[in-house]
Write a protein that holds these residues in place. Sequence first.
Motif, PDB file in Angstrom:
ATOM      1  N   PRO A  61       0.831  -1.216   0.000  1.00  0.00           N
ATOM      2  CA  PRO A  61       0.000   0.000   0.000  1.00  0.00           C
ATOM      3  C   PRO A  61       0.863   1.262   0.000  1.00  0.00           C
ATOM      4  O   PRO A  61       1.895   1.330   0.683  1.00  0.00           O
ATOM      5  CB  PRO A  61      -0.800  -0.135   1.298  1.00  0.00           C
ATOM      6  N   LYS A  62       0.431   2.256  -0.739  1.00  0.00           N
ATOM      7  CA  LYS A  62       1.217   3.484  -0.861  1.00  0.00           C
ATOM      8  C   LYS A  62       1.282   4.257   0.459  1.00  0.00           C
ATOM      9  O   LYS A  62       2.125   5.134   0.625  1.00  0.00           O
ATOM     10  CB  LYS A  62       0.627   4.363  -1.953  1.00  0.00           C
ATOM     11  N   GLU A  63       0.389   3.946   1.404  1.00  0.00           N
ATOM     12  CA  GLU A  63       0.402   4.622   2.702  1.00  0.00           C
ATOM     13  C   GLU A  63       1.513   4.122   3.612  1.00  0.00           C
ATOM     14  O   GLU A  63       1.756   4.698   4.679  1.00  0.00           O
ATOM     15  CB  GLU A  63      -0.940   4.434   3.429  1.00  0.00           C
ATOM     16  N   LEU A  64       2.170   3.005   3.220  1.00  0.00           N
ATOM     17  CA  LEU A  64       3.129   2.375   4.119  1.00  0.00           C
ATOM     18  C   LEU A  64       4.510   2.279   3.480  1.00  0.00           C
ATOM     19  O   LEU A  64       4.636   2.074   2.273  1.00  0.00           O
ATOM     20  CB  LEU A  64       2.663   0.960   4.497  1.00  0.00           C
ATOM     21  N   GLU A  65       5.523   2.402   4.350  1.00  0.00           N
ATOM     22  CA  GLU A  65       6.913   2.139   3.957  1.00  0.00           C
ATOM     23  C   GLU A  65       7.415   1.012   4.847  1.00  0.00           C
ATOM     24  O   GLU A  65       7.349   1.111   6.075  1.00  0.00           O
ATOM     25  CB  GLU A  65       7.770   3.388   4.153  1.00  0.00           C
ATOM     26  N   ILE A  66       7.923  -0.075   4.232  1.00  0.00           N
ATOM     27  CA  ILE A  66       8.197  -1.305   4.970  1.00  0.00           C
ATOM     28  C   ILE A  66       9.643  -1.742   4.752  1.00  0.00           C
ATOM     29  O   ILE A  66      10.139  -1.741   3.629  1.00  0.00           O
ATOM     30  CB  ILE A  66       7.249  -2.438   4.521  1.00  0.00           C
ATOM     31  N   THR A  67      10.291  -2.140   5.860  1.00  0.00           N
ATOM     32  CA  THR A  67      11.608  -2.768   5.792  1.00  0.00           C
ATOM     33  C   THR A  67      11.625  -3.936   6.773  1.00  0.00           C
ATOM     34  O   THR A  67      10.886  -3.943   7.756  1.00  0.00           O
ATOM     35  CB  THR A  67      12.740  -1.788   6.143  1.00  0.00           C
ATOM     36  N   ASN A  68      12.453  -4.936   6.458  1.00  0.00           N
ATOM     37  CA  ASN A  68      12.629  -6.055   7.381  1.00  0.00           C
ATOM     38  C   ASN A  68      13.963  -6.723   7.095  1.00  0.00           C
ATOM     39  O   ASN A  68      14.650  -6.400   6.120  1.00  0.00           O
ATOM     40  CB  ASN A  68      11.469  -7.042   7.282  1.00  0.00           C
ATOM     41  N   GLU A  69      14.341  -7.691   7.978  1.00  0.00           N
ATOM     42  CA  GLU A  69      15.622  -8.372   7.830  1.00  0.00           C
ATOM     43  C   GLU A  69      15.455  -9.836   7.440  1.00  0.00           C
ATOM     44  O   GLU A  69      16.446 -10.535   7.221  1.00  0.00           O
ATOM     45  CB  GLU A  69      16.417  -8.284   9.144  1.00  0.00           C
ATOM     46  N   GLY A  70      14.214 -10.321   7.410  1.00  0.00           N
ATOM     47  CA  GLY A  70      13.985 -11.727   7.084  1.00  0.00           C
ATOM     48  C   GLY A  70      13.334 -11.898   5.724  1.00  0.00           C
ATOM     49  O   GLY A  70      13.472 -11.049   4.837  1.00  0.00           O
ATOM     50  N   ASP A  71      12.589 -13.018   5.575  1.00  0.00           N
ATOM     51  CA  ASP A  71      11.946 -13.284   4.296  1.00  0.00           C
ATOM     52  C   ASP A  71      10.550 -12.676   4.270  1.00  0.00           C
ATOM     53  O   ASP A  71      10.097 -12.062   5.244  1.00  0.00           O
ATOM     54  CB  ASP A  71      11.900 -14.785   4.010  1.00  0.00           C
ATOM     55  N   ALA A  72       9.880 -12.838   3.133  1.00  0.00           N
ATOM     56  CA  ALA A  72       8.528 -12.322   2.953  1.00  0.00           C
ATOM     57  C   ALA A  72       7.766 -13.262   2.041  1.00  0.00           C
ATOM     58  O   ALA A  72       8.348 -14.038   1.280  1.00  0.00           O
ATOM     59  CB  ALA A  72       8.570 -10.911   2.363  1.00  0.00           C
ATOM     60  N   GLU A  73       6.450 -13.205   2.103  1.00  0.00           N
ATOM     61  CA  GLU A  73       5.639 -14.063   1.244  1.00  0.00           C
ATOM     62  C   GLU A  73       4.321 -13.388   0.933  1.00  0.00           C
ATOM     63  O   GLU A  73       3.875 -12.494   1.666  1.00  0.00           O
ATOM     64  CB  GLU A  73       5.392 -15.416   1.907  1.00  0.00           C
ATOM     65  N   TYR A  74       3.727 -13.819  -0.150  1.00  0.00           N
ATOM     66  CA  TYR A  74       2.425 -13.310  -0.560  1.00  0.00           C
ATOM     67  C   TYR A  74       1.451 -14.476  -0.638  1.00  0.00           C
ATOM     68  O   TYR A  74       1.690 -15.465  -1.337  1.00  0.00           O
ATOM     69  CB  TYR A  74       2.513 -12.617  -1.914  1.00  0.00           C
TER      70      TYR A  74
END
Length: 707
Positions: A61-74
């Motif tokens: 979503p354009k309202e959010l800025e996201i960072t992380n150090e692990g994996d991700a999935e959809y």
Amino acid sequence: MATSPFVKQLFLIFPCLLLLYGQDDVITGFTGFNDPSNGAAVEEKDAGAGIDFFATIPKAPKELEITNEGDAEYKVGSEELVYRKNVVIKGDTGIQLFADEAIINLKEEKVTSIGNVSVYNGPFLYKGEKAVFYYVDKKLDTSSLRTGVDPFLLEASQLKSVERDGKKVLVAENARVTTDDYKDPSYWITADQFSLYPDDVAIFRNMKVRIGGVPVFWLPYMAQSLDKDLGYHFTPGGQTNLGFFLKNRFGMHLGGEKDPETGKVNNPDYLMQLHVDPYSRRGVGLGVELKDLDYANDQELGIYSLYWIHDISPEVQRTRIGRSGLVDSNRYFLEAQDRRDIASFWDGNLRLDSKLAWLSDRFFLEDYDEDRYRNDPQPDNNISLSHTTENTVTSLTARFQLNNFYETDERLPELTLDRIRSPLLGSSILYENQSSVGFLRESIAQAEITSLSNEALTAAPTRLSEINSILEESGYFRAHTWHEISRPIKTDFGLNLIPRLGVGYTFYHDDDRGISDGRALSFAGLDASLKLNKTYAGVSNERLGLDGLHHIIQPYASVSILEASGLDSGLSLVDRLTPITRPRPINVGRYSAIDVLDDWAQLRTGIRQTFLTKRNGRQHDWLYCDSYIDFLLGEEDSVNSFSNLYNELQWRPLPWLSLNLEAQFPITDSANNFTEVFSSANFMIGKSTEVSVGYGLLKNHPIVVDS
């Protein structure tokens, strides 16, 4: 808005998507968030069926800025983006979420943070194991979170920050509030709505107090000030001479304009505090204190207080000093402190300062105000008109005996001029002076008058003469002036020198005794000091609170030589020495007992040592030690020419531990030398508990009784 790292990663894993699509509705294996420009170019292609697989992967979503150090999935079916390991999400409203894992539900337009959740929303911090943020509606569901807003811990179904009258206000719906800072608080205050004006007032609507889950108190509405001087406060306790007690204080504002919604008083004129203190051994004490809030500046003051008690056991004492016949049941303390700026002229301010204290007896403060008794056991009564500039203070002071059970040196009146040390005519020479002129009188305590009068009935002639001399009214006119110059000198090898020269004169006139006399004073002195230091960067010991060590050694010496002409022995002096155990100043300008200034020649020499370390990014005084000795110059009897060896030590190794030592030991066999030790250790054994252990010893003092 910066592009989400997740969107960038899609370009890297696009080939995997082509292989996995249609086999499962979960796509896994997202690792890292590298910039695709660093790898091979990604080319968009259609699968044979003509489906744009890349279009099936939504952007964050354009309202959010996201960072992380692990994996991700959809998750395709549920339209959820899942981020793992140290997830940080920033919303366009300024909200920040930190969690172990975050799930973005694109259908419901919400972010669910799970595990070690911290949410920063404006001035508020929330903590818990789960939080839900609706990023389109800009709403945070805090039903599983707890927030800390000093002095409260707060849980609520909904929290929001609104602006009222230009101030940020926290509004909580279906709230639970406590000040019991534990994982499982012993009590909660519930309210349909809780509004908090930080550093101002807390408002509860439909308030219930629950202890152990059981409701014990209810109010439809309450506004509690967060100012420690306002609202209701109580202190339970017990003391041997008072019995059990419950001190109750209620503070309120008077005057000003009252806000009908919050009950807050804007621009109040006075702060009034009421006291109701029941004591099991003494009765009920009643008090009122009024503080004037209409200050022109922070230096002004207006406090007026009254405390009264009908003491049912006034004869009960705390010390071995008897009070039979000296204390009545009707006991009181009336005090007025007032300081007001009157005018400004001659580059300074004219101020009227008065302090008046009227007590029923000399034991009142000892019984009912121990803190004041420890710091000011005999309150002054004086009125002073002073003019203050950058370098001078000129005062006209009247000091008088309002309580006849205290011995008082009265000034009726006295005019003083005090000029601080400052450059003389813009030169490198520093000049200071202290001058005064006034009428002085000593008024002894009524109890002592009674005791001496009774003793005189049976006293021997020699003792009777002493008693009559003491009881005879003493007073005189005195004019005193002192002038001193000095010049700091710093040598090339680090030695600092300050030579001093001073002259003065004191004139006395006692009309009752027909005595007029004067005394001339001349002074020469030299201060010398040397500063040496060394840093030990590698010294570190967490148990001792050491993070590097910087050692400063400062040897010093002061020579003071004073010559004073004699005075008529018939004068009854007022400003004289009282018995003390600590060394007296050797600087004439700061010597308060000016009536007994006499010839002296002294050398004070010693070594100051300071050990510095780092604490919380700042310099910290880890250990301070000062050891010194006085040498009486020109004394033929070498046994009496040395003072005790003085030692002062302060050790602050840890936030919960401190040690203090003041000690002096004789180094000769003189009959006038004595031993004194005062030591104390302070331990913080808990968040709200401190234990202090002290030891004191006084032995062989020539005047003060051993203890």
